[in-house]
Write a protein that holds these residues in place. Structure first.
Motif, short mmCIF file in Angstrom:
data_model
loop_
_atom_site.label_atom_id
_atom_site.label_comp_id
_atom_site.label_asym_id
_atom_site.label_seq_id
_atom_site.Cartn_x
_atom_site.Cartn_y
_atom_site.Cartn_z
N ILE A 1 5.05 47.77 -7.71
CA ILE A 1 6.35 47.02 -8.04
C ILE A 1 6.05 46.18 -8.94
O ILE A 1 6.86 45.21 -9.22
CB ILE A 1 6.91 46.52 -6.78
CG1 ILE A 1 5.91 45.74 -6.09
CG2 ILE A 1 7.43 47.61 -5.76
CD1 ILE A 1 6.64 44.84 -4.83
N GLU A 2 4.94 46.33 -9.86
CA GLU A 2 4.62 45.62 -11.11
C GLU A 2 4.78 46.26 -12.28
O GLU A 2 4.69 47.30 -12.26
CB GLU A 2 3.34 44.74 -10.57
CG GLU A 2 2.97 44.15 -9.53
CD GLU A 2 1.62 43.50 -9.39
OE1 GLU A 2 1.34 42.14 -8.93
OE2 GLU A 2 0.81 43.91 -9.87
N VAL A 3 4.93 45.23 -13.38
CA VAL A 3 4.78 45.49 -14.56
C VAL A 3 3.74 44.75 -15.30
O VAL A 3 3.38 43.68 -15.17
CB VAL A 3 6.30 45.60 -15.38
CG1 VAL A 3 7.37 46.09 -14.91
CG2 VAL A 3 6.72 43.92 -15.67
N LEU A 4 3.07 45.57 -16.63
CA LEU A 4 2.00 44.99 -17.08
C LEU A 4 2.64 44.42 -18.52
O LEU A 4 3.48 45.39 -19.33
CB LEU A 4 0.96 45.98 -17.66
CG LEU A 4 -0.11 45.49 -18.48
CD1 LEU A 4 -0.98 44.43 -17.46
CD2 LEU A 4 -0.96 46.55 -18.87
N VAL A 5 2.72 43.22 -18.76
CA VAL A 5 3.35 42.42 -19.85
C VAL A 5 2.02 41.88 -20.70
O VAL A 5 1.28 41.24 -20.37
CB VAL A 5 4.17 41.33 -19.32
CG1 VAL A 5 4.92 40.37 -20.66
CG2 VAL A 5 5.36 41.81 -18.16
N LYS A 6 2.45 42.32 -21.90
CA LYS A 6 1.55 41.68 -23.10
C LYS A 6 2.34 40.44 -23.55
O LYS A 6 3.43 40.36 -23.95
CB LYS A 6 1.73 42.62 -24.10
CG LYS A 6 0.74 41.98 -25.45
CD LYS A 6 0.62 42.97 -26.45
CE LYS A 6 -0.17 42.25 -27.60
NZ LYS A 6 -0.27 43.03 -29.01
N ILE A 7 1.60 39.36 -23.24
CA ILE A 7 2.25 38.21 -23.23
C ILE A 7 2.22 37.65 -24.64
O ILE A 7 1.18 37.39 -25.17
CB ILE A 7 1.62 37.13 -22.34
CG1 ILE A 7 1.99 37.49 -20.85
CG2 ILE A 7 2.38 35.53 -22.27
CD1 ILE A 7 1.52 36.60 -19.64
N HIS A 8 3.15 37.12 -25.08
CA HIS A 8 3.37 36.66 -26.61
C HIS A 8 3.33 35.00 -26.63
O HIS A 8 2.79 34.29 -27.44
CB HIS A 8 4.31 36.93 -27.44
CG HIS A 8 4.32 38.48 -27.95
ND1 HIS A 8 3.38 39.17 -28.69
CD2 HIS A 8 4.92 39.73 -27.37
CE1 HIS A 8 3.38 40.49 -29.04
NE2 HIS A 8 4.58 40.52 -28.01
N ALA A 9 3.84 34.61 -25.56
CA ALA A 9 4.02 32.94 -25.67
C ALA A 9 4.29 32.62 -24.07
O ALA A 9 4.62 33.09 -23.42
CB ALA A 9 5.07 32.71 -26.52
N SER A 10 3.84 31.27 -23.91
CA SER A 10 3.98 30.50 -22.68
C SER A 10 4.29 29.15 -23.09
O SER A 10 4.69 28.94 -24.01
CB SER A 10 2.76 30.55 -21.88
OG SER A 10 2.98 30.03 -20.55
N SER A 11 4.68 28.27 -21.83
CA SER A 11 5.10 26.81 -22.21
C SER A 11 4.57 26.08 -21.23
O SER A 11 4.24 26.54 -20.13
CB SER A 11 6.38 26.71 -22.41
OG SER A 11 7.18 26.80 -21.18
#
Length: 335
Positions: free
Chosen positions: A28-38
């Motif tokens: 029930i998860e997705v793999l996200v390529k993260i571009h930004a955080s804060s």
């Protein structure tokens, strides 16, 4: 993949950039390529392990979560077999603060309930500024403040990353907004729609003829009597942040004041909710909110970013840029 690792509590120099294995999403998860955080106040709490009570959630002697970071925005690269809400290629944003953290990394396996489709009119950096701070402002105004059209709202500490969302969301709900902030942020606060601005080093807002239906304490150290004097009968004060002494007074004396008068005092702690992310997406796409970004740092400069954020009074959100846009992202943005 590159990720920020924290193995002990302390100053920003405990944060180390390392290569670790890319996560594999569960059912029930997705793999996200993260571009930004804060960065948010919660990140400082997790970094320092202070106040000590926070360690009962984050780990007593050392952090239980090796990769910090809550807010994120990116693109889905893979999905678990039972995921129903998203597909590969979706641009998303979300909050990992109740899902094991992990946003200061190039990839994260994210439960599908912890994210939503990214607002179409916001960049990845802008979307990454929104989850924790935006949901905090939304929930405090709506759920604790019970904000209504035409009410008078005062926001103490209006110029920070959270405060600017309070202004915009209060205006979205049709309130008259008075912002208390430093003089240097006056122009920015005017641009976000505040009707009145009070210099926190100048006039005493409790002595003004205007009284308020809702007062939000984002920052500050005022005694509760000051806020009580400025509230209308039936008004509510919501403590969101500020000095430890102010929080202690709200917890100790707030229930008593609320019981013995027509004015309510309460504290607030944000709780990640997917439906609130969806609502913020809709408000952003309608033009009701626009994140205020003051600085961008690369992932390798995470220590410098925390030093900057820890100074306070910065006037907006601090962004961590993690992954550059790839061909798929650029293709999506080609008209």
């Amino acid at each position: 993949m590159r990720a920020v690792i924290q193995t002990k509590y302390g100053l920003p120099d405990v944060l180390q950039l390392m290569d670790i294995e890319k996560p594999v999403p569960g059912n029930i998860e997705v793999l996200v390529k993260i571009h930004a955080s804060s960065l948010n106040q919660g990140n400082l709490v997790l970094l320092k392990g202070k106040p000590f009570a926070a360690r009962f959630a984050f780990g007593l002697s050392k952090p239980k979560y090796a990769v910090p970071g809550g807010d994120f925005a990116g693109r889905i690269e893979a999905i678990g077999k039972d995921v129903t809400q998203f597909k590969t290629g979706d641009e998303v944003f979300g909050d990992l603060s109740s899902s094991g953290w992990g946003a200061f990394s190039e990839y994260a396996a994210v439960p599908e309930h912890a994210l939503a489709l990214k607002p179409a009119n916001l960049s990845y950096e802008e979307a990454a500024a929104l989850p924790m701070a935006g949901v905090t402002a939304l929930q405090a105004l709506r759920d604790k403040g019970n904000i209504k059209l035409g009410q008078k709202v005062l926001i103490y500490g209006a110029s920070g990353g959270v405060g600017t969302f309070f202004i915009q969301l209060a205006k979205h709900y049709g309130a008259e907004v008075t912002a208390v902030c430093s003089q240097k942020h006056k122009h920015s606060i005017e641009q976000h729609g505040a009707d009145y601005i009070i210099d926190y080093q100048g006039a005493d807002f409790s002595l003004a003829p205007r009284h308020y239906d809702v007062i939000i304490g984002v920052n500050g150290f005022q005694p509760l009597s000051i806020y009580k004097q400025a509230l209308k009968s039936g008004g509510v004060f919501v403590h969101v942040g500020g000095s430890g002494a102010q929080l202690s007074r709200v917890l100790l004396f707030g229930p008593l004041i609320s019981k013995m008068s027509s004015k309510r005092f309460s504290s607030f702690l944000h709780r990640p909710k997917q439906e609130d992310l969806v609502l913020l997406k809709e408000i952003a796409e309608e033009g009701g909110i626009k994140p205020v970004i003051v600085r961008n740092f690369m992932l390798e400069d995470i220590q410098e970013a925390f030093h900057y954020f820890n100074k306070g009074h910065i006037g907006g959100k601090v962004i961590i840029q993690i992954s550059a846009l790839d061909e798929n992202d650029l293709h999506e943005r080609t008209p």
